[in-house]
Design a protein around this motif. Structure first.
Motif, mmCIF file in Angstrom:
data_model
loop_
_atom_site.group_PDB
_atom_site.id
_atom_site.type_symbol
_atom_site.label_atom_id
_atom_site.label_comp_id
_atom_site.label_asym_id
_atom_site.label_seq_id
_atom_site.Cartn_x
_atom_site.Cartn_y
_atom_site.Cartn_z
ATOM 1 N N GLY A 214 3.640 -0.093 -2.314
ATOM 2 C CA GLY A 214 3.977 -0.867 -3.504
ATOM 3 C C GLY A 214 4.786 -0.083 -4.516
ATOM 4 O O GLY A 214 4.851 -0.452 -5.684
ATOM 5 N N ASP A 215 5.432 0.989 -4.092
ATOM 6 C CA ASP A 215 6.225 1.841 -4.978
ATOM 7 C C ASP A 215 7.690 1.431 -4.873
ATOM 8 O O ASP A 215 8.383 1.772 -3.912
ATOM 9 C CB ASP A 215 6.047 3.306 -4.582
ATOM 10 C CG ASP A 215 6.852 4.254 -5.481
ATOM 11 O OD1 ASP A 215 7.465 3.762 -6.446
ATOM 12 O OD2 ASP A 215 6.864 5.460 -5.204
ATOM 13 N N THR A 216 8.183 0.688 -5.874
ATOM 14 C CA THR A 216 9.553 0.169 -5.844
ATOM 15 C C THR A 216 10.511 0.989 -6.707
ATOM 16 O O THR A 216 11.609 0.531 -7.018
ATOM 17 C CB THR A 216 9.565 -1.289 -6.340
ATOM 18 O OG1 THR A 216 9.070 -1.336 -7.683
ATOM 19 C CG2 THR A 216 8.701 -2.170 -5.458
ATOM 20 N N ARG A 217 10.115 2.185 -7.088
ATOM 21 C CA ARG A 217 10.933 2.968 -8.015
ATOM 22 C C ARG A 217 12.282 3.365 -7.438
ATOM 23 O O ARG A 217 13.232 3.623 -8.194
ATOM 24 C CB ARG A 217 10.164 4.219 -8.455
ATOM 25 C CG ARG A 217 8.955 3.923 -9.320
ATOM 26 C CD ARG A 217 8.190 5.194 -9.655
ATOM 27 N NE ARG A 217 7.569 5.792 -8.481
ATOM 28 C CZ ARG A 217 6.891 6.940 -8.490
ATOM 29 N NH1 ARG A 217 6.767 7.605 -9.633
ATOM 30 N NH2 ARG A 217 6.356 7.410 -7.392
ATOM 31 N N ALA A 287 -5.631 -1.884 -3.505
ATOM 32 C CA ALA A 287 -5.614 -0.758 -4.440
ATOM 33 C C ALA A 287 -4.373 0.093 -4.243
ATOM 34 O O ALA A 287 -3.736 0.537 -5.209
ATOM 35 C CB ALA A 287 -6.871 0.086 -4.254
ATOM 36 N N PHE A 288 -3.988 0.311 -2.975
ATOM 37 C CA PHE A 288 -2.791 1.106 -2.715
ATOM 38 C C PHE A 288 -1.519 0.367 -3.105
ATOM 39 O O PHE A 288 -0.476 1.001 -3.275
ATOM 40 C CB PHE A 288 -2.731 1.504 -1.233
ATOM 41 C CG PHE A 288 -3.304 2.862 -0.982
ATOM 42 C CD1 PHE A 288 -4.676 3.044 -0.883
ATOM 43 C CD2 PHE A 288 -2.490 3.969 -0.887
ATOM 44 C CE1 PHE A 288 -5.206 4.298 -0.679
ATOM 45 C CE2 PHE A 288 -3.014 5.232 -0.680
ATOM 46 C CZ PHE A 288 -4.387 5.402 -0.579
ATOM 47 N N ALA A 289 -1.609 -0.937 -3.263
ATOM 48 C CA ALA A 289 -0.463 -1.708 -3.748
ATOM 49 C C ALA A 289 -0.411 -1.745 -5.259
ATOM 50 O O ALA A 289 0.443 -2.417 -5.842
ATOM 51 C CB ALA A 289 -0.517 -3.125 -3.199
ATOM 52 N N GLY A 290 -1.328 -1.031 -5.913
ATOM 53 C CA GLY A 290 -1.349 -1.054 -7.369
ATOM 54 C C GLY A 290 -1.909 -2.340 -7.927
ATOM 55 O O GLY A 290 -1.611 -2.723 -9.054
ATOM 56 N N PHE A 291 -2.742 -3.039 -7.123
ATOM 57 C CA PHE A 291 -3.352 -4.305 -7.522
ATOM 58 C C PHE A 291 -2.293 -5.316 -7.962
ATOM 59 O O PHE A 291 -2.449 -6.012 -8.965
ATOM 60 C CB PHE A 291 -4.397 -4.095 -8.630
ATOM 61 C CG PHE A 291 -5.612 -3.349 -8.168
ATOM 62 C CD1 PHE A 291 -6.611 -3.984 -7.461
ATOM 63 C CD2 PHE A 291 -5.737 -1.981 -8.414
ATOM 64 C CE1 PHE A 291 -7.724 -3.289 -7.014
ATOM 65 C CE2 PHE A 291 -6.851 -1.273 -7.973
ATOM 66 C CZ PHE A 291 -7.855 -1.938 -7.263
ATOM 67 N N ALA A 292 -1.201 -5.392 -7.190
ATOM 68 C CA ALA A 292 -0.180 -6.413 -7.437
ATOM 69 C C ALA A 292 -0.802 -7.789 -7.258
ATOM 70 O O ALA A 292 -1.674 -7.997 -6.414
ATOM 71 C CB ALA A 292 0.992 -6.231 -6.469
ATOM 72 N N LEU A 293 -0.329 -8.747 -8.055
ATOM 73 C CA LEU A 293 -0.998 -10.037 -8.119
ATOM 74 C C LEU A 293 -1.092 -10.752 -6.767
ATOM 75 O O LEU A 293 -2.148 -11.288 -6.439
ATOM 76 C CB LEU A 293 -0.288 -10.912 -9.157
ATOM 77 C CG LEU A 293 -1.080 -12.097 -9.679
ATOM 78 C CD1 LEU A 293 -0.756 -12.333 -11.141
ATOM 79 C CD2 LEU A 293 -0.771 -13.350 -8.887
ATOM 80 N N PRO A 294 -0.040 -10.827 -5.947
ATOM 81 C CA PRO A 294 -0.183 -11.505 -4.651
ATOM 82 C C PRO A 294 -1.225 -10.853 -3.751
ATOM 83 O O PRO A 294 -1.914 -11.541 -2.994
ATOM 84 C CB PRO A 294 1.220 -11.395 -4.043
ATOM 85 C CG PRO A 294 2.124 -11.190 -5.194
ATOM 86 C CD PRO A 294 1.344 -10.380 -6.176
#
Length: 768
Positions: A214-217, A287-294
């Motif tokens: 989930g790291d889109t930087r 959790a590893f996705a940063g708790f993104a909403l989807p």
């Protein structure tokens, strides 16, 4: 046994939360608590009529929560203050060139004691420091209450601050000391992302890190534009479908272990073990996705399904959706502000409601039908949130969903699982990157097609609701009479009513660009932009983030002329983005205002033209060598019958004096753009007396460092009978010039008022 709560009760609760977000103000928090208790009592006392109490409970609960979040914001009396904080870096800090953007949790501060335990959004400019999630630093900062610009079609920064629970925003002046670190999920994500970058390089790592962590930087603006135009942004940074795959894989793994070791069933039955494994894997990946909403939505649905299985209860998909939606809103009702909430749950609900039975129909046909239902169902929401729809999206998703979810994502995740064995991890990551690159070549080709996507003007909430009803009607079974009428109901959002300006009349809009200037003048068939707002090469640009969305919202597809008053960044910086984003016929500017590679004609007094019965004329500069940069500003007069506008750039009182000598009372204009944002060195008393404006437009930024507009300047205009209109107070401000006078058509902070918008302090209106 059916769940006790009917899904309609839960959807009514969610509807109440949604309706509250349209309110311009919040009720008292104490009153909310009392009425919540009354609503709860009525719900349990009269369960057959529970939808109305559930609706009010949702609205009141959302109001109570939002009131608490807003009460934690930095007080306006302290906004703009300088002080020290000890803070831990949260989330993943983002670096662009020599600056950082990051979130931090304030641990302690003698200067801002009320912010202890709260989150702030910070920028750190011109630094080579390395920021790592979990690190604790002592910073000297300048903090302000959350604020942002407010325009049609634009991004609402204050809504984002509410949703993210930022109590303040500001910038780091310098770091004082390092105070240790915390071990957090984000720290682990950052470390894994760094390993991926080191082993396969930034360009190859950008999608691997996004899909696995989930790291889109590493994704740049061009990457996001391609993803939007091809309709697969929902697959990047971990979609809900990816969470489902991980949960299913964990359940299959447990079943395989039980086949090898059947005696494990004596301690824990196989179905229960598989259910617990699916729940644990789903939440670990979330959790590893940063708790993104989807991902949270999917993890909640999996938890609901599996919990029903563990408890031996029957649970339908609609119950799982309703329960997971309610659980999310009870945990955080402000999640409903995110477009992802509506797109995520909306997509699932459309599939549940309108997918026909598929017994014995194979796999391809249901997949195609699901793609059709989801694409058409979410079309109105996509247009409402983003003003853009992709025509190739459904076709692209047919390939991208299985390719990314079933091939690329598993390889990226396997690399993370073997991160401790570098050669194996690198092999998986290289494979994932190579396979994604093959798809990316196709996406680049498709998005370049002229018909790949379409930008549409802003249509409004009534058109959105009508389109949603039309989609639901059209997706009904073919046997339902009149279902094709649903397509007619979608016309208002697909073809909004154009904003027609009569021949010989005009509209003028001061775009809220913060500390800068951008004014849009429209006639019957033409549009002129006076200044483009601030922007930095390769960095943030108000031209891209603010001016272009506003033009698209108004269906301005072409700028017949762009006038750059002078070369200061806050007037010319956004021009590059505007040239890239919309057709520009001609550019005119003062001498040396723009780089040589940009073709433009110099503005000079005496140049004039006419559009649709409206006269345009430059009054200044009289020569190419008139004064300094500010005093060479292009001063433009716009006249339509008795209606007249004077746009003044950043001229000083010295240039004003020369204008008075040259034109005298001919400078008279009903609307004037206040010179130099209301600085003390301009707006001389004789100049104001000659112009005699009824409305003085002031384009300035909230608590800007130049202290514009000055209090004495504002008082000067008011003493001459002018109404001062500051963009800090009004946001976007547009007036229509008619034969009988001027009429307000839109002031965004007043007409589109929402409860989360900051209150306007007296200083924002009258200056410092």
């Amino acid at each position: 046994m059916q769940p006790r709560l009917h899904p309609f009760h839960l959807f009514a609760f969610a509807l109440g939360v949604a309706v509250l977000q349209r309110m311009p103000a919040l009720p008292d928090a104490g009153l909310c608590l009392f009425l919540m208790a009354v609503s709860g009592f009525l719900f349990f006392r009269y369960p057959r009529h529970g939808m109305l109490p559930a609706f009010f409970f949702g609205a009141l609960f959302a109001a109570w929560t939002a009131s608490g979040v807003l009460s934690q914001r930095l007080a306006l009396s302290e906004s703009g203050s300088r002080g020290e904080i000890t803070a831990a870096i949260t989330d993943l800090p983002q670096r662009r060139q020599d600056q950082w953007q990051f979130e931090a949790e304030v641990i302690d501060s003698a200067d801002f004691p009320a912010l202890a335990g709260r989150r702030v959004k910070l920028a750190w400019y011109r630094t080579n420091a390395v920021l790592v999630p979990g690190n604790i630093h002592r910073f000297e900062v300048t903090l302000r209450t959350p604020n942002g610009v407010y325009n049609p079609g634009g991004f609402d920064a204050e809504q984002r601050a509410l949703q993210k629970r930022w109590a303040a925003q500001g910038y780091v002046r310098h770091a004082i000391s390092a105070e240790g670190h915390r071990v957090t999920i984000d720290r682990i994500r950052d470390a894994l992302s760094g390993q991926i970058r080191r082993q396969i390089g930034d360009r190859q790592a950008r999608f691997v890190s996004a899909l696995a962590l989930g790291d889109t930087r590493l994704l740049d603006d061009a990457d996001w534009e391609i993803l939007r135009r091809t309709g697969i942004t929902h697959l990047i940074a971990i979609s809900g479908f990816h969470v489902g795959i991980v949960a299913l894989s964990a359940a299959w793994l447990v079943l395989a272990v039980y086949r090898v070791l059947p005696t494990l069933g004596l301690r824990l039955p196989q179905p229960k073990a598989a259910a617990w494994a699916a729940i644990a894997a789903a939440w670990a990946y979330t959790a590893f996705a940063g708790f993104a909403l989807p991902t949270v939505r999917t993890a909640l649905m999996i938890a609901v399904f599996m919990s029903c299985r563990l408890l031996g209860r029957r649970c339908t998909v609609i119950h799982a959706v309703a329960l997971s939606m309610t659980a999310m809103l009870l945990w955080d009702p402000l999640a409903i502000l995110a477009p992802g909430f509506w797109l995520s749950f909306g997509g699932v609900l459309f599939l549940v409601a309108f997918m026909p039975g598929q017994s014995g129909s194979g796999m391809l046909r249901p997949f195609l039908q699901a793609q059709w239902v989801a694409s058409l169902g979410l079309l109105p929401l996509s247009l409402g949130f983003f003003g853009q729809t992709t025509l190739v999206g459904p076709l692209v998703n047919l390939l991208a969903i299985p390719w990314i979810s079933l091939v690329v994502v598993p390889l990226a995740l396997l690399g993370c699982l073997f991160a401790g064995i570098a050669p194996i991890a690198e092999g998986f990551w290289h494979s994932a990157a190579a396979l994604m690159q093959w798809l990316w070549v196709l996406l680049q080709w498709l998005q370049a097609l002229p018909w790949s996507s379409r930008m549409l003007p802003e249509a409004g909430l009534p058109a959105l609701l009508l389109a949603m009803f039309g989609v639901c009607l059209f997706l009904l079974p073919r046997q339902v009479p009149g279902r094709r009428l649903g397509l007619l109901l979608m016309l208002p959002i697909l073809f909004p009513k154009p904003d027609v300006i009569p021949e010989g009349q005009l509209r003028v809009a001061m775009i809220d660009v913060g500390q800068g200037t951008s004014v849009l003048v429209r006639t019957h068939r033409h549009a002129l932009l006076y200044d483009a707002g601030p922007g930095l090469p390769g960095g943030f640009s108000r031209g891209e983030s603010t001016v272009l969305p506003a033009l698209r919202a108004l269906d301005v597809q072409r700028l017949h002329r762009v006038v750059i008053s002078h070369g200061d960044n806050d007037h010319a910086g956004g021009l590059a983005a505007i040239r890239n984003g919309i057709r520009v016929d001609h550019i005119e500017a003062s001498r040396q205002a723009l780089p040589k590679e940009i073709p433009y004609r110099e503005c000079l007094a005496g140049d004039h033209w006419q559009w649709d019965g409206v006269e345009f004329a430059y009054l200044w500069p009289v020569s190419r060598h008139a004064g300094g940069d500010n005093d060479r500003s292009c001063v433009l007069s716009v006249k339509s019958g008795q209606r007249r506008i004077l746009l003044t750039g950043d001229i000083s009182s010295a240039a004003e004096t020369q204008l008075l000598e040259r034109y005298g009372n001919e400078l008279n204009a009903e609307i004037m753009l206040v010179p130099h944002h209301g600085s003390a060195g301009s707006s001389s008393d004789p100049f104001i007396a000659a112009v005699r404006p009824r409305i003085a437009l002031i384009s300035s930024g909230f608590q800007n460092r130049f202290r514009h507009p000055r209090r004495e300047v504002v008082a000067r205009y008011r003493s001459h009978g002018a109404l001062t209109v500051n963009s800090v107070e009004t946001g976007w401000a547009e007036l229509a010039g008619t034969p009988t006078g001027w009429a307000w058509t839109h002031r965004s902070r007043f007409d589109d008022r929402r409860y989360w918008l900051r209150a306007t302090p007296e200083d924002a209106v009258t200056g410092y």
